[in-house]
Design a protein around this motif. Sequence first.
Motif, PDB file in Angstrom:
ATOM      1  N   PHE A 155      72.583  19.708  34.088  1.00  0.00           N
ATOM      2  CA  PHE A 155      72.583  21.239  34.184  1.00  0.00           C
ATOM      3  C   PHE A 155      71.714  21.774  35.274  1.00  0.00           C
ATOM      4  CE2 PHE A 155      72.056  25.566  32.674  1.00  0.00           C
ATOM      5  CZ  PHE A 155      73.236  25.889  32.529  1.00  0.00           C
ATOM      6  N   ILE A 162      88.828  23.962  18.719  1.00  0.00           N
ATOM      7  CA  ILE A 162      88.915  22.711  19.614  1.00  0.00           C
ATOM      8  C   ILE A 162      90.403  22.233  19.802  1.00  0.00           C
ATOM      9  CG2 ILE A 162      87.973  20.457  20.715  1.00  0.00           C
ATOM     10  CD1 ILE A 162      85.069  21.518  19.959  1.00  0.00           C
ATOM     11  N   VAL A 219      85.728  27.358  23.220  1.00  0.00           N
ATOM     12  CA  VAL A 219      84.151  27.154  22.746  1.00  0.00           C
ATOM     13  C   VAL A 219      83.439  26.407  24.105  1.00  0.00           C
ATOM     14  CG1 VAL A 219      84.596  24.929  21.731  1.00  0.00           C
ATOM     15  CG2 VAL A 219      82.928  26.479  20.935  1.00  0.00           C
ATOM     16  N   LEU A 220      84.236  25.832  24.699  1.00  0.00           N
ATOM     17  CA  LEU A 220      83.324  24.997  26.016  1.00  0.00           C
ATOM     18  C   LEU A 220      82.945  25.993  27.121  1.00  0.00           C
ATOM     19  CD1 LEU A 220      85.058  21.573  25.914  1.00  0.00           C
ATOM     20  CD2 LEU A 220      82.871  22.182  24.721  1.00  0.00           C
ATOM     21  N   ARG A 221      83.762  27.163  27.110  1.00  0.00           N
ATOM     22  CA  ARG A 221      83.464  27.767  28.412  1.00  0.00           C
ATOM     23  C   ARG A 221      83.123  29.512  28.047  1.00  0.00           C
ATOM     24  NH1 ARG A 221      88.543  26.302  31.319  1.00  0.00           N
ATOM     25  NH2 ARG A 221      87.226  26.760  33.130  1.00  0.00           N
ATOM     26  N   ASP A 222      83.173  29.727  26.746  1.00  0.00           N
ATOM     27  CA  ASP A 222      82.914  31.133  26.393  1.00  0.00           C
ATOM     28  C   ASP A 222      81.491  31.423  25.833  1.00  0.00           C
ATOM     29  OD1 ASP A 222      85.353  32.304  26.891  1.00  0.00           O
ATOM     30  OD2 ASP A 222      85.663  32.783  24.745  1.00  0.00           O
ATOM     31  N   ASP A 223      81.755  32.851  25.488  1.00  0.00           N
ATOM     32  CA  ASP A 223      80.412  33.363  25.038  1.00  0.00           C
ATOM     33  C   ASP A 223      79.854  32.578  23.660  1.00  0.00           C
ATOM     34  OD1 ASP A 223      82.622  33.825  23.457  1.00  0.00           O
ATOM     35  OD2 ASP A 223      82.514  36.000  24.195  1.00  0.00           O
ATOM     36  N   ILE A 272      83.493  24.503  14.743  1.00  0.00           N
ATOM     37  CA  ILE A 272      84.246  24.831  16.041  1.00  0.00           C
ATOM     38  C   ILE A 272      85.076  23.701  16.161  1.00  0.00           C
ATOM     39  CG2 ILE A 272      81.988  25.585  17.288  1.00  0.00           C
ATOM     40  CD1 ILE A 272      81.760  22.808  18.702  1.00  0.00           C
ATOM     41  N   THR A 275      91.730  24.004  28.035  1.00  0.00           N
ATOM     42  CA  THR A 275      90.419  23.262  27.805  1.00  0.00           C
ATOM     43  C   THR A 275      89.683  24.351  26.489  1.00  0.00           C
ATOM     44  OG1 THR A 275      89.949  22.890  30.060  1.00  0.00           O
ATOM     45  CG2 THR A 275      87.998  23.460  28.878  1.00  0.00           C
ATOM     46  N   PRO A 276      89.145  23.783  25.550  1.00  0.00           N
ATOM     47  CA  PRO A 276      88.821  24.643  24.469  1.00  0.00           C
ATOM     48  C   PRO A 276      88.095  25.770  24.754  1.00  0.00           C
ATOM     49  CG  PRO A 276      88.637  22.328  24.121  1.00  0.00           C
ATOM     50  CD  PRO A 276      88.982  22.260  25.465  1.00  0.00           C
ATOM     51  N   ALA A 286      91.363  19.006  29.461  1.00  0.00           N
ATOM     52  CA  ALA A 286      92.696  19.078  29.579  1.00  0.00           C
ATOM     53  C   ALA A 286      93.343  18.513  30.712  1.00  0.00           C
ATOM     54  CB  ALA A 286      93.296  20.670  29.398  1.00  0.00           C
ATOM     55  N   GLY A 305      78.954  24.001  26.850  1.00  0.00           N
ATOM     56  CA  GLY A 305      80.078  23.080  27.304  1.00  0.00           C
ATOM     57  C   GLY A 305      79.606  21.822  27.848  1.00  0.00           C
ATOM     58  N   LEU A 345      76.342  32.186  27.506  1.00  0.00           N
ATOM     59  CA  LEU A 345      75.286  31.105  27.863  1.00  0.00           C
ATOM     60  C   LEU A 345      75.483  31.078  29.484  1.00  0.00           C
ATOM     61  CD1 LEU A 345      75.949  28.390  25.125  1.00  0.00           C
ATOM     62  CD2 LEU A 345      73.875  29.974  25.551  1.00  0.00           C
ATOM     63  N   PRO A 346      74.416  30.635  30.048  1.00  0.00           N
ATOM     64  CA  PRO A 346      74.292  30.544  31.880  1.00  0.00           C
ATOM     65  C   PRO A 346      75.154  29.229  31.944  1.00  0.00           C
ATOM     66  CG  PRO A 346      72.324  29.547  30.757  1.00  0.00           C
ATOM     67  CD  PRO A 346      73.202  30.298  29.578  1.00  0.00           C
ATOM     68  N   VAL A 347      75.787  29.591  33.163  1.00  0.00           N
ATOM     69  CA  VAL A 347      76.741  28.331  33.880  1.00  0.00           C
ATOM     70  C   VAL A 347      75.836  27.722  35.191  1.00  0.00           C
ATOM     71  CG1 VAL A 347      78.842  27.924  35.013  1.00  0.00           C
ATOM     72  CG2 VAL A 347      78.626  29.456  33.253  1.00  0.00           C
ATOM     73  N   ALA A 348      75.609  26.494  35.079  1.00  0.00           N
ATOM     74  CA  ALA A 348      75.074  25.707  36.430  1.00  0.00           C
ATOM     75  C   ALA A 348      75.915  26.011  37.711  1.00  0.00           C
ATOM     76  CB  ALA A 348      74.896  24.328  35.815  1.00  0.00           C
ATOM     77  N   LEU A 375      89.036  16.756  27.178  1.00  0.00           N
ATOM     78  CA  LEU A 375      88.385  17.915  26.662  1.00  0.00           C
ATOM     79  C   LEU A 375      88.736  19.080  27.916  1.00  0.00           C
ATOM     80  CD1 LEU A 375      85.199  17.110  24.780  1.00  0.00           C
ATOM     81  CD2 LEU A 375      87.048  18.242  23.965  1.00  0.00           C
ATOM     82  N   ALA A 397      79.670  28.547  19.611  1.00  0.00           N
ATOM     83  CA  ALA A 397      79.011  27.244  19.237  1.00  0.00           C
ATOM     84  C   ALA A 397      77.583  27.632  18.814  1.00  0.00           C
ATOM     85  CB  ALA A 397      79.167  25.928  19.897  1.00  0.00           C
ATOM     86  N   LEU A 440      81.985  24.957  32.941  1.00  0.00           N
ATOM     87  CA  LEU A 440      81.952  25.186  31.548  1.00  0.00           C
ATOM     88  C   LEU A 440      80.264  25.940  31.456  1.00  0.00           C
ATOM     89  CD1 LEU A 440      83.230  22.108  30.105  1.00  0.00           C
ATOM     90  CD2 LEU A 440      84.366  24.032  30.585  1.00  0.00           C
ATOM     91  N   ASP A 441      80.055  26.455  30.340  1.00  0.00           N
ATOM     92  CA  ASP A 441      78.788  27.025  30.275  1.00  0.00           C
ATOM     93  C   ASP A 441      77.899  26.136  29.568  1.00  0.00           C
ATOM     94  OD1 ASP A 441      79.207  26.797  27.423  1.00  0.00           O
ATOM     95  OD2 ASP A 441      79.695  28.988  26.949  1.00  0.00           O
ATOM     96  N   LEU A 445      88.593  39.474  15.533  1.00  0.00           N
ATOM     97  CA  LEU A 445      87.448  38.814  16.048  1.00  0.00           C
ATOM     98  C   LEU A 445      86.133  38.893  14.776  1.00  0.00           C
ATOM     99  CD1 LEU A 445      87.104  40.371  19.596  1.00  0.00           C
ATOM    100  CD2 LEU A 445      87.199  37.926  19.056  1.00  0.00           C
TER     101      LEU A 445
END
Lengths: 223, 223, 223
Positions: free
Chosen positions: C91, A146, A158-162, A142, A155-156, C153, C46, A210-213, C151, A165, C42-43, A105
């Motif tokens: 969002f 991806i 980076v699009l859903r994680d902490d 990034i 799904t990459p 998948a 994302g 990051l927040p999720v909608a 993106l 990016a 996605l966050d 990491l």
Amino acid sequence: MALPLNPLLDERMIRDLLVVVDLAGTFVFAISGAMLGVRRKLDFFGVMALSFAASSAGGIARDLLIGSVPPAAISDWRYFTVAMAAGLSIFFWYSPISRQRTAILVFDAAGLALFAVAGAEKALAFGLNPLTAALLGMLTGIGGGITRDLLVARTPAVLRDDLYAVAALAGALLVVTGHLLDWQVLPTAIAAALLCFGLRLAAIRRGWRLPVARSAEEDKEDV
Amino acid sequence: MALPLNPLLDERMIRDLLVVVDLAGTFVFAISGAMLGVRRKLDFFGVMALSFAASSAGGIARDLLIGSVPPAAISDWRYFTVAMAAGLSIFFWYSPISRQRTAILVFDAAGLALFAVAGAEKALAFGLNPLTAALLGMLTGIGGGITRDLLVARTPAVLRDDLYAVAALAGALLVVTGHLLDWQVLPTAIAAALLCFGLRLAAIRRGWRLPVARSAEEDKEDV
Amino acid sequence: MALPLNPLLDERMIRDLLVVVDLAGTFVFAISGAMLGVRRKLDFFGVMALSFAASSAGGIARDLLIGSVPPAAISDWRYFTVAMAAGLSIFFWYSPISRQRTAILVFDAAGLALFAVAGAEKALAFGLNPLTAALLGMLTGIGGGITRDLLVARTPAVLRDDLYAVAALAGALLVVTGHLLDWQVLPTAIAAALLCFGLRLAAIRRGWRLPVARSAEEDKEDV
């Protein structure tokens, strides 16, 4: 570019530094690609291909977008060699290396910082405007991850994680800010890399996300 | 390039030959794309799009990377026409064609050989260094199949399967070796294509596969 | 290009119009990307990334293929700003907006029409041949949606769905026909956009679909 002391020396030094930084980033990202390849049971070629894709796709995308062809990642044999060395290490010593979770990491965060800074610098050197240069710095950081994830059809991350990016973007934005305000290049680059690296490590340790909608209707198909 | 006898004649002949070889490869790869499209129940446009992607994505990637824009696959109407003809054949006669399993594998191996050789030759003609030219030859051969698989959201077969990319790389490396040692272009190209074709067929018949790395912890998520 | 009245005025007007049309298309496609991002949980990054990808990947692909680098979508800050504005709207107000299903479909059809026309015009302006220009117009229209779907998948909707790509192709073909026959540029562009828009809406309302080929052996793996 701001070169207040000795332009020639500074410029050559920066170019050398960029290459070293790029190669170091190439190595750690190739490690991440190779590890995913081994986990997904890809064969030898698949592991090598993921090593190369993870380490070079971000830089290749940046170079295509700024018109620097052939991209450094394929015209300069050192990038390829470094990526293959990383891939071979993982192919033969996957287990002992993969146990070093923390080290991986930390190295990945370092690669992200190095690529984001180098990507933004190169975009500025090619005369792109500051906003674009910052975005291309982030993309350089990034893009490899991806591509790595898309190649195994997921799904990459980076699009859903902490905060991943965003850390890259912060570093790239500092590079661009320094460029606009005529700061010295080298100290700015170091500060930008440290900012990205620190943000990323803090995000990992503290679980920053990051927040999720909120979506009322879930799992429905898109338009 | 090594042109020891009659440079002009040789050069024109090679260019013509490259086009014929490219069009033949385009046709067989378009067949493989269209067949996957039919199996995945894509509609008429989807089948045509997969035909085109499978036949042209490798060459388009190569042309973007060496700076030859617009890529031949989209600026020369013959590639598009050949890909559409292959797609239409499959759309209307899927069942009879798909029963010819052996023929399809042989044609696919031929396409791989043709693309790998043509891709390496074109990269050399654009002045790229030998290592890059060999890799771009391989990419030209396997890029279409990778794109075809990604478009239906599956991990590209070439990353997990038997000796496919390696056969393409072997052919491309022979082209590059001949270039470095000043061998005659045409015989070298034929030998390289036969090498790739033979390796691929041998791999299919004998079930040759590349090794897979051992991973202690399986199915875990990546960093 | 056909500029029979006042070349300079016409050319400047067309360029301005192209930008307005492009920005409007950018907005509606960014909406579609952001909505998919919210649905897939996605966050924040994302969602923004899918907004940008859905709105700009088609134009970026076109610009890379015709050699117009850096692509307008990244060198002109207005595209990025518009895409981010659309992403932010979704969002924060996903639920109320997503309930407007009809409005979203209509806007998406408008975006498709705008991009297909603008893409074909730009390809013609760069001197590409008519067939390529029509295909690039279609690609500009559908490329964003394909990238958006890849993106997360999944197989791109455009490959299996109702008349989507065909509507874009029809509009782009009309632009190219007008170019070949020396029709006035502006009326042709408007007619082409209306053709694409109308075809797409009719396809939605009447459930028009392209045929699917019959395959005897289903769900088998590809060559």
